[in-house]
Design an enzyme around this catalytic site. Structure first.
Site: not given
Ligand code: ADP
Length: 438
Positions: A50-51, A53, A149, A153, A155, A192, A204
């Site tokens: 972590e932290h 890459d 969130g 991952s 996102s 991203e 990720d």
């Molecule tokens: P994580 O650790 O889950 O990646 P992040 O904060 O990096 O958390 O990413 C979460 C963000 O990704 C959400 O706020 C949204 O913008 C987007 N996201 C993830 N999954 C979805 C989903 N199923 N539908 C819409 N947006 C999503």
């Protein structure tokens, strides 16, 4: 379970084929036509790394059986129309013109989907076989099977499922070799960083697009080359269990960026473009200490660190160097080079990784610390915070016979501490993103 204690809640493994069938129906209801296909890409857990890459360190992710599904159909009018079924984010169909996608546009969750198409345009020229037709757009329906969130991952899973959908629709094929997958992962990382504006180092996206079932991805972030390490020895009589703390890391973005700035300032002060270059190919504890002594002898001031606090920078440096060392140690264990009990040794390294995340990266939080301590007392071999920190998930390595005791103890401890109740995820290294059905 004792009276009054909370029964552990597990997130069942999703059946993507079943979800895809309901996805087809939902897509028709939302967009009034059939999708061309449904693609899925996984979230990830990280054994270590972590932290680091973005500092060129080694990371040890594995793809989760949980991820994000995207049902999609192409358009020819240059429009991207997107809807998520994630209850907290669903705002109906959001429409974006592909030509309007750029830094900060569109904002919010659609930036991850639109960003993936933007990223694909960026890499298309130097990626054989990808030629995006004029006016290409799409209708996209999104559904996740992992916590959003939660530091697993979601996102990246969204970006990667989206880019697989785009690439599949454009090329008419879903067989992508590793070079193509690496290009797609790079496109998602750029999306991203440039479109969403989040600081990500590519771990990720690589995990989501370049994993193999049953394998740990040993990723050298100097050149993004991968050695696949079988997870058998690690999982021999043991289970990897994720704990979703239900403490989202929404507010962590700024803190995470500040950790990165500290570490990068420290690297530059020591004369390295990438901090990893300060350690030899196979580093030892002595090598780490030599670099730390160099720092202490030089005693840099804030001015010499582009304004970063010297104490903070030192702790980030120590986290990064020891995290790099831990990755190499786990990698050697998984490669079978040591002849010791793999789960036991990896467990100890996981736990020292947590201490480093807590004390040096200063990225932990109350629930994660409590869960790690509780898991260890109840019989886990190791446990640590995974993901960027400031919320998110804990990874535990637990002997089979202790799974019940550990999960019950953790579930009870958070309730007793008035923290959000947790969910457990059974982590078996899964395949990377792919087509579910056409
Ligand atoms: P994580 O650790 O889950 O990646 P992040 O904060 O990096 O958390 O990413 C979460 C963000 O990704 C959400 O706020 C949204 O913008 C987007 N996201 C993830 N999954 C979805 C989903 N199923 N539908 C819409 N947006 C999503």
């Amino acid at each position: 379970a004792e009276p009054g204690s909370a029964a552990p809640e597990w997130v069942p493994h999703p059946d993507n084929a079943v979800i895809a069938r309901s996805g087809l129906e939902n897509f028709e209801r939302v967009f009034g036509r059939r999708p061309e296909g449904i693609w899925q890409s996984p979230g990830r857990a990280n054994l270590n790394g972590e932290h680091i890459d973005f500092l060129g360190g080694r990371c040890l992710p594995l793809a989760l059986p949980y991820g994000t599904l995207v049902a999609a159909a192409p358009r020819t009018d240059g429009l991207l129309r997107m809807r998520t079924l994630e209850p907290t984010l669903d705002e109906g169909i959001v429409e974006v013109r592909v030509e309007d996608i750029g830094p900060g546009r569109p904002e919010g969750w659609t930036g991850y989907v639109a960003g993936a198409l933007w990223g694909l345009h960026e890499v298309a020229e130097c990626t054989p076989g990808i030629s995006i037709p004029e006016g290409f757009g799409a209708d996209m329906l999104i559904r996740s099977t992992l916590p959003v969130g939660g530091g697993l991952s979601s996102s990246a899973a969204l970006e990667c499922a989206s880019i697989l959908a785009f690439a599949g629709m454009i090329t008419g094929s879903d067989e992508h070799d590793d070079a193509r997958r690496a290009a797609l992962a790079h496109a998602c990382m750029m999306a991203e960083v440039r479109v969403v504006g989040a600081n990500t180092g590519g771990l990720d996206q690589t995990a989501s697009l370049r994993s193999h079932a049953g394998q740990v991805v040993s990723l050298d972030c100097r050149d993004f080359s991968i050695t696949y390490r079988p997870a058998d020895a690690l999982l021999d009589g043991h289970r990897l269990i994720g704990v979703d703390t239900r403490t989202p890391h929404w507010l962590g973005g700024h803190e995470f960026s500040s950790r990165r700035l500290d570490a990068e300032a420290a690297a530059r002060f020591l004369g390295a473009d990438r901090l990893r270059d300060l350690l030899p190919e196979t580093p030892s504890q002595d090598d780490v200490e030599t670099v730390l002594r160099r720092w202490e002898d030089a005693a840099p001031t804030a001015e010499q660190l582009v304004g970063r606090d010297p104490g903070d920078a030192f702790r980030r440096l120590r986290h990064a160097l020891t995290e790099m060392l831990r990755s190499e140690q786990i990698d050697a264990l998984l490669a079978g080079e040591t002849g010791v009990s793999v789960p036991c040794a990896v467990g100890r390294i996981l736990t020292s990784g947590h201490a480093s995340m807590r004390d040096d990266a200063e990225a932990s939080f109350a629930a994660a610390d409590l869960i790690v301590d509780t898991a260890l007392s109840a019989g886990a071999d190791g446990a640590r915070l995974i993901g960027g920190g400031f919320g998110g998930s804990v990874l535990m390595l637990v002997p089979e016979q202790n799974v019940e005791a550990v999960t019950e103890a953790v579930a009870a401890a958070v309730v007793k501490a008035h923290l959000p109740s947790v969910r457990f995820l059974d982590i078996q290294p899964a395949d990377s993103g792919h087509l579910v059905c056409r």
